[in-house]
Design a protein around this motif. Sequence first.
Motif, PDB file in Angstrom:
ATOM      1  N   LEU A  17       0.830  -1.211   0.000  1.00  6.87           N
ATOM      2  CA  LEU A  17       0.000   0.000   0.000  1.00  6.87           C
ATOM      3  C   LEU A  17       0.861   1.256   0.000  1.00  6.87           C
ATOM      4  O   LEU A  17       0.567   2.224  -0.711  1.00  6.87           O
ATOM      5  N   ALA A  18       1.941   1.236   0.797  1.00 10.76           N
ATOM      6  CA  ALA A  18       2.822   2.408   0.862  1.00 10.76           C
ATOM      7  C   ALA A  18       3.495   2.662  -0.482  1.00 10.76           C
ATOM      8  O   ALA A  18       3.555   3.805  -0.955  1.00 10.76           O
ATOM      9  N   LEU A  19       3.984   1.599  -1.103  1.00 13.73           N
ATOM     10  CA  LEU A  19       4.648   1.745  -2.398  1.00 13.73           C
ATOM     11  C   LEU A  19       3.669   2.216  -3.469  1.00 13.73           C
ATOM     12  O   LEU A  19       4.002   3.070  -4.299  1.00 13.73           O
ATOM     13  N   SER A  20       2.450   1.675  -3.440  1.00  5.55           N
ATOM     14  CA  SER A  20       1.426   2.104  -4.405  1.00  5.55           C
ATOM     15  C   SER A  20       1.098   3.581  -4.226  1.00  5.55           C
ATOM     16  O   SER A  20       0.965   4.320  -5.207  1.00  5.55           O
ATOM     17  N   ALA A  21       0.970   4.008  -2.967  1.00  6.59           N
ATOM     18  CA  ALA A  21       0.634   5.409  -2.691  1.00  6.59           C
ATOM     19  C   ALA A  21       1.748   6.343  -3.147  1.00  6.59           C
ATOM     20  O   ALA A  21       1.495   7.378  -3.788  1.00  6.59           O
ATOM     21  N   ILE A  22       2.995   5.977  -2.851  1.00  3.79           N
ATOM     22  CA  ILE A  22       4.126   6.825  -3.255  1.00  3.79           C
ATOM     23  C   ILE A  22       4.233   6.889  -4.770  1.00  3.79           C
ATOM     24  O   ILE A  22       4.402   7.971  -5.353  1.00  3.79           O
ATOM     25  N   VAL A  85      12.783   1.217  -5.615  1.00  4.25           N
ATOM     26  CA  VAL A  85      11.462   0.852  -6.146  1.00  4.25           C
ATOM     27  C   VAL A  85      10.516   2.052  -6.121  1.00  4.25           C
ATOM     28  O   VAL A  85       9.659   2.192  -7.012  1.00  4.25           O
ATOM     29  N   ALA A  86      10.663   2.927  -5.137  1.00  4.18           N
ATOM     30  CA  ALA A  86       9.828   4.125  -5.103  1.00  4.18           C
ATOM     31  C   ALA A  86      10.104   5.006  -6.320  1.00  4.18           C
ATOM     32  O   ALA A  86       9.179   5.511  -6.963  1.00  4.18           O
ATOM     33  N   PRO A 141     -12.010   7.549 -14.585  1.00  2.10           N
ATOM     34  CA  PRO A 141     -12.079   6.086 -14.759  1.00  2.10           C
ATOM     35  C   PRO A 141     -10.750   5.465 -15.178  1.00  2.10           C
ATOM     36  O   PRO A 141     -10.336   4.439 -14.635  1.00  2.10           O
ATOM     37  N   ALA A 142     -10.072   6.083 -16.150  1.00  6.29           N
ATOM     38  CA  ALA A 142      -8.789   5.548 -16.610  1.00  6.29           C
ATOM     39  C   ALA A 142      -7.721   5.666 -15.530  1.00  6.29           C
ATOM     40  O   ALA A 142      -6.869   4.778 -15.381  1.00  6.29           O
ATOM     41  N   THR A 143      -7.765   6.746 -14.755  1.00  7.94           N
ATOM     42  CA  THR A 143      -6.789   6.929 -13.683  1.00  7.94           C
ATOM     43  C   THR A 143      -6.957   5.863 -12.604  1.00  7.94           C
ATOM     44  O   THR A 143      -5.974   5.290 -12.116  1.00  7.94           O
ATOM     45  N   ILE A 144      -8.195   5.579 -12.245  1.00  7.67           N
ATOM     46  CA  ILE A 144      -8.450   4.541 -11.242  1.00  7.67           C
ATOM     47  C   ILE A 144      -8.051   3.174 -11.783  1.00  7.67           C
ATOM     48  O   ILE A 144      -7.484   2.346 -11.072  1.00  7.67           O
ATOM     49  N   GLY A 145      -8.331   2.935 -13.057  1.00  2.12           N
ATOM     50  CA  GLY A 145      -7.905   1.684 -13.678  1.00  2.12           C
ATOM     51  C   GLY A 145      -6.400   1.512 -13.625  1.00  2.12           C
ATOM     52  O   GLY A 145      -5.897   0.407 -13.373  1.00  2.12           O
ATOM     53  N   PHE A 146      -5.661   2.594 -13.855  1.00  2.00           N
ATOM     54  CA  PHE A 146      -4.206   2.500 -13.768  1.00  2.00           C
ATOM     55  C   PHE A 146      -3.756   2.241 -12.340  1.00  2.00           C
ATOM     56  O   PHE A 146      -2.790   1.492 -12.118  1.00  2.00           O
ATOM     57  N   LEU A 147      -4.428   2.843 -11.357  1.00  2.00           N
ATOM     58  CA  LEU A 147      -4.075   2.601  -9.958  1.00  2.00           C
ATOM     59  C   LEU A 147      -4.192   1.117  -9.612  1.00  2.00           C
ATOM     60  O   LEU A 147      -3.340   0.565  -8.908  1.00  2.00           O
ATOM     61  N   VAL A 148      -5.231   0.472 -10.111  1.00  2.00           N
ATOM     62  CA  VAL A 148      -5.398  -0.972  -9.892  1.00  2.00           C
ATOM     63  C   VAL A 148      -4.202  -1.729 -10.473  1.00  2.00           C
ATOM     64  O   VAL A 148      -3.645  -2.628  -9.826  1.00  2.00           O
ATOM     65  N   GLN A 149      -3.795  -1.370 -11.692  1.00  5.16           N
ATOM     66  CA  GLN A 149      -2.648  -2.026 -12.313  1.00  5.16           C
ATOM     67  C   GLN A 149      -1.359  -1.751 -11.536  1.00  5.16           C
ATOM     68  O   GLN A 149      -0.489  -2.629 -11.424  1.00  5.16           O
ATOM     69  N   LEU A 150      -1.249  -0.548 -10.986  1.00  4.98           N
ATOM     70  CA  LEU A 150      -0.056  -0.187 -10.221  1.00  4.98           C
ATOM     71  C   LEU A 150       0.040  -1.021  -8.947  1.00  4.98           C
ATOM     72  O   LEU A 150       1.125  -1.484  -8.575  1.00  4.98           O
ATOM     73  N   ILE A 151      -1.089  -1.200  -8.268  1.00  4.46           N
ATOM     74  CA  ILE A 151      -1.098  -2.009  -7.042  1.00  4.46           C
ATOM     75  C   ILE A 151      -0.642  -3.430  -7.346  1.00  4.46           C
ATOM     76  O   ILE A 151       0.198  -3.998  -6.637  1.00  4.46           O
ATOM     77  N   LYS A 152      -1.167  -4.007  -8.408  1.00  5.07           N
ATOM     78  CA  LYS A 152      -0.761  -5.368  -8.767  1.00  5.07           C
ATOM     79  C   LYS A 152       0.698  -5.411  -9.232  1.00  5.07           C
ATOM     80  O   LYS A 152       1.405  -6.393  -9.002  1.00  5.07           O
TER      81      LYS A 152
END
Length: 213
Positions: A17-22, A85-86, A141-152
């Motif tokens: 979560l921290a890495l995704s947020a950063i 990684v950040a 919508p596209a930004t949230i979709g990218f966030l999902v991909q970033l988390i994974k």
Amino acid sequence: MGLNEFLFLLAGLKWTLALSAIGFVGGGVAGLIVALARTSGIAPLERVAAGYIGLFQGTPLLMQLFVVYYGLALVGLKLDAWVAVAIGFTLHASAYLGEIWRGSIEAVPRGQTEAAKALSLNYVSRMKDVILPQAIRISLPATIGFLVQLIKGTSLAAIVGFTELARAGSIVSNQIFQPLLVFGVVGALYFAMCWPLSLYGAWLERRLATATR
């Protein structure tokens, strides 16, 4: 799998979560700069921004992380795995978000820009008060979709020894020899993070599509 193993997985989840947020916040700030450069109307600046986007979209994230961590070490700049990684995820996210937001800025009706110019608004005021609020709404919508991909995608951070959720699962699996159970829990944790975001992105997309009819 006992309580200690589960708590270790939760510790990995915390770093995911921290890495995704950063990566998302840092990439968002840099991505906005890239998007503004891509739509600036200044040819050299647009070419540089396009090249930057092409570089990061045209190469695998795994290779980008490898280059940041190991490549910089070859020239004497040894970074901690967390810092490496950040930086890697921030650069990666900035290219994708920059392109998403570039498309959203260009999707704003040209009449909005012309009307702002007719009111004698300068460039900063036009972007801040007229263009960007509409572009952000279009891009959600596209930004949230990218966030999902970033988390994974944070699972790839294991290549430099960073212990996020997927690597924590691998460590626990090697200790207790129950890979199906461990990675079932890991998958459930990823699902719990990503599925609500996917639903929210789909809902936003339907809502925006209805509003534009």
